[in-house]
Structure formats: structure tokens, C-alpha cells
Design a protein around this motif. Structure first.
Motif, PDB file in Angstrom:
ATOM      1  N   GLU A 149     -88.044  -6.984 -34.112  1.00  0.00           N
ATOM      2  CA  GLU A 149     -87.242  -6.302 -33.092  1.00  0.00           C
ATOM      3  C   GLU A 149     -87.963  -6.280 -31.747  1.00  0.00           C
ATOM      4  O   GLU A 149     -87.355  -6.408 -30.692  1.00  0.00           O
ATOM      5  CB  GLU A 149     -86.931  -4.875 -33.545  1.00  0.00           C
ATOM      6  N   ALA A 150     -89.291  -6.106 -31.810  1.00  0.00           N
ATOM      7  CA  ALA A 150     -90.073  -6.029 -30.568  1.00  0.00           C
ATOM      8  C   ALA A 150     -90.234  -7.395 -29.916  1.00  0.00           C
ATOM      9  O   ALA A 150     -90.513  -7.476 -28.710  1.00  0.00           O
ATOM     10  CB  ALA A 150     -91.454  -5.441 -30.864  1.00  0.00           C
ATOM     11  N   ARG A 151     -90.066  -8.470 -30.696  1.00  0.00           N
ATOM     12  CA  ARG A 151     -90.185  -9.843 -30.177  1.00  0.00           C
ATOM     13  C   ARG A 151     -91.523 -10.046 -29.475  1.00  0.00           C
ATOM     14  O   ARG A 151     -91.586 -10.495 -28.330  1.00  0.00           O
ATOM     15  CB  ARG A 151     -89.033 -10.157 -29.219  1.00  0.00           C
ATOM     16  N   ARG A 152     -92.586  -9.697 -30.196  1.00  0.00           N
ATOM     17  CA  ARG A 152     -93.923  -9.779 -29.609  1.00  0.00           C
ATOM     18  C   ARG A 152     -94.664 -11.019 -30.083  1.00  0.00           C
ATOM     19  O   ARG A 152     -94.174 -11.781 -30.909  1.00  0.00           O
ATOM     20  CB  ARG A 152     -94.711  -8.501 -29.937  1.00  0.00           C
ATOM     21  N   GLY A 153     -95.905 -11.190 -29.581  1.00  0.00           N
ATOM     22  CA  GLY A 153     -96.661 -12.427 -29.726  1.00  0.00           C
ATOM     23  C   GLY A 153     -97.166 -12.732 -31.113  1.00  0.00           C
ATOM     24  O   GLY A 153     -97.097 -11.938 -32.047  1.00  0.00           O
ATOM     25  N   SER A 154     -97.713 -13.951 -31.220  1.00  0.00           N
ATOM     26  CA  SER A 154     -98.130 -14.485 -32.512  1.00  0.00           C
ATOM     27  C   SER A 154     -99.358 -13.791 -33.075  1.00  0.00           C
ATOM     28  O   SER A 154     -99.555 -13.776 -34.293  1.00  0.00           O
ATOM     29  CB  SER A 154     -98.408 -15.983 -32.386  1.00  0.00           C
TER      30      SER A 154
END
Length: 283
Positions: A149-154
Motif C-alpha cells: 500500500e505504501a509503494r515504497r522502495g526495494s
């Protein structure tokens, strides 16, 4: 109250103290953590929610980075800025808050991911994720869903992979990553092993069911004490009685000597192949 009165009482030698614009502490000592949290929520306005490290502390988590920051979520349309120790994050997906000691607090999965996003130390990131799962505050998949949901980094996704795989500490995450990089057979993590009569044997850090092989990441800090040493001896005795081959590895060697550790694992697995598999099973 007149501005002049507030100014006078918050001035040098005064009895009050300004914490944030429009927020006054009615004493002149150092503010406590509770003062800062309350001040941050007042600064952020109605409907704001505590998240991040301070939120996790209210749930009772212990493996947390040191920080002076009070991380607060507010509606996306609100016009309020960071100030002093308060970090304001506007969000279009505000979670339903939970009351923790009178403070509206983000649910654990959201608070963990929010804390991890602002923590540069990846070991600490893993520690927060692992403790939240290990102590039953949330399921691994809840962290994965929140991260999606946050669409954050790898980097956060990489830190979460061992937790999804069953690791429950930084050391176990190192072990999980080391095993994944090798060509060793399938390994399960933190499963419960029983003998043919259903008697509990142990809950190894790593378990190769094909060969009935257990891998234990045994730290000196835990296993060297009187209780820890006694428990470790009893566990190893149960392994031996059940015919299970076990390898014990210090956590530090997972990073300092990964090649030697993999070689030791291969040798131990070869030994396990040489004897009939004992009648043990996992749950």
C-alpha cells in the motif's frame, strides 16, 4: 489568556515553556516523551494519529531505534508543517486509529512500516519487523500488505523477505539469506519438531525436513548464561536421542565467514544423508 502573560511566563526565568507554536508546557523543565507526543498531536490538529517509533513503543515493542521524533499522520488536505521534534506526514490513506493510553495510535503494521521508512539502519528495520511478528503483534503478510500500500522502495522489501520466509530475528534473517544464496536443499524456519509418539523435541531456527537436519543460530549472549546453557544442553540431548543431526552456528560468523558456514552446512547435510532418516515430523 493574554499573549503578554504567556510571553512573560515563557520568558527567561518564567514558569512555563513554549514547546511548539501555540503549544505551551505549564512548567519550565524538560518535556517528557508524553509531553512531546501530546504537543505533537495538538500541533497537527484534530484527527491526527501517532505512528512510527513512538507508536510502537506504546504497544510495548522493545527493538526500536533511538529518536526524538514524534511522527504524526494527518489528512492529505491539511496545511501543517514539520516543527522542532514533530514530523508531519500527510496521507490519503489514514488508518483507523487505536487508543493506546489515551492517544490515537496507528495499527502495528502501519506503525512498523512508517518507522522502517525513516530508519536507515537495515538491521534495525529487520529487528522491528521481526519483533512485531515474533511477539504476535501482527502477521508477516500484514506487513507485506502495508508495504504494498505504501509503494515504497526495494530495501524494505528485501528486509521483509526473510520475515515472510519464517525468520524471527536479525540473526535468523542473516541465516535465511545465506541459505537462499546457496544450493542447499529446502529449509523451513521456526517449525516445531515432534517424535513418533508426538512428544515435542525442539523448534529449530532452520529445519531441512528431507534429511531431518536442524540448524541452530546460537548466540553467546543467550546460551552462555546458566539458564540458557542448561536449556541448550537439554535441547541438544533431545536432538541426539531422536537421531537428528544438528549444526550450531554463532550469529557473527554468518557475516564474517559465510563461505565456511556454508561448507559446514554441506558437511553436516552429507552426514545426515548417510544414516536412515529418523521417525520425526514437523508441525
Amino acid at each position: 489568556m493574554a499573549r503578554s502573560t504567556i510571553s512573560r511566563r515563557c520568558g527567561p526565568g518564567g514558569t512555563w515553556r513554549i514547546l511548539l507554536p501555540g503549544v505551551v508546557l505549564l512548567e519550565n523543565g524538560e518535556p517528557t516523551d508524553e509531553h512531546k507526543i501530546e504537543a505533537g498531536l495538538l500541533h497537527a490538529g484534530e484527527g491526527s494519529i501517532l505512528t512510527g517509533v513512538r507508536a510502537l513503543a506504546r504497544y510495548g515493542l522493545r527493538n526500536l531505534p533511538g529518536t526524538e521524533e514524534v511522527h504524526v499522520l494527518v489528512p492529505a488536505e491539511r496545511s501543517v508543517a514539520d516543527c522542532a521534534f514533530v514530523h508531519i506526514e500527510r496521507s490519503r490513506r489514514l488508518p483507523k486509529p487505536r487508543e493506546r493510553v489515551g492517544v490515537p495510535t496507528a495499527p502495528v503494521p502501519r506503525a512498523v512500516i512508517d518507522a522502517c521508512r525513516r530508519t536507515p539502519d537495515l538491521d534495525m528495520v529487520t529487528a522491528m519487523m521481526a519483533e512485531a511478528v515474533q511477539r504476535g503483534f501482527c502477521l508477516p503478510q500484514a506487513l507485506a500488505d502495508e508495504l504494498d500500500e505504501a509503494r515504497r522502495g526495494s530495501s524494505l522489501r528485501d528486509a521483509l523477505l526473510p520475515i515472510l520466509g519464517g525468520a524471527r530475528s536479525v540473526a535468523e534473517a542473516d541465516a535465511w539469506n545465506l541459505w537462499q544464496r546457496s544450493d542447499l536443499p529446502e529449509c523451513r524456519w521456526n517449525v516445531r519438531i515432534f517424535d513418533a509418539n508426538g512428544t515435542f523435541i525442539a523448534k529449530p531456527d532452520g529445519w531441512c525436513d528431507e534429511l531431518a537436519f536442524a540448524w541452530e543460530i546460537d548466540s553467546l549472549g543467550y546460551h552462555a548464561g546458566d539458564v540458557g546453557f542448561r536449556d541448550t544442553l537439554a535441547r541438544n540431548a533431545r536432538y541426539a536421542a531422536a537421531g537428528i543431526v544438528v549444526l550450531q552456528t554463532l550469529p557473527s560468523r554468518l557475516r564474517s565467514e559465510p563461505g565456511k558456514v556454508v561448507a559446514e552446512l554441506r558437511a553436516a547435510l552429507d552426514s545426515a544423508r548417510l544414516r536412515p532418516r529418523p521417525d520425526v515430523r514437523l508441525r
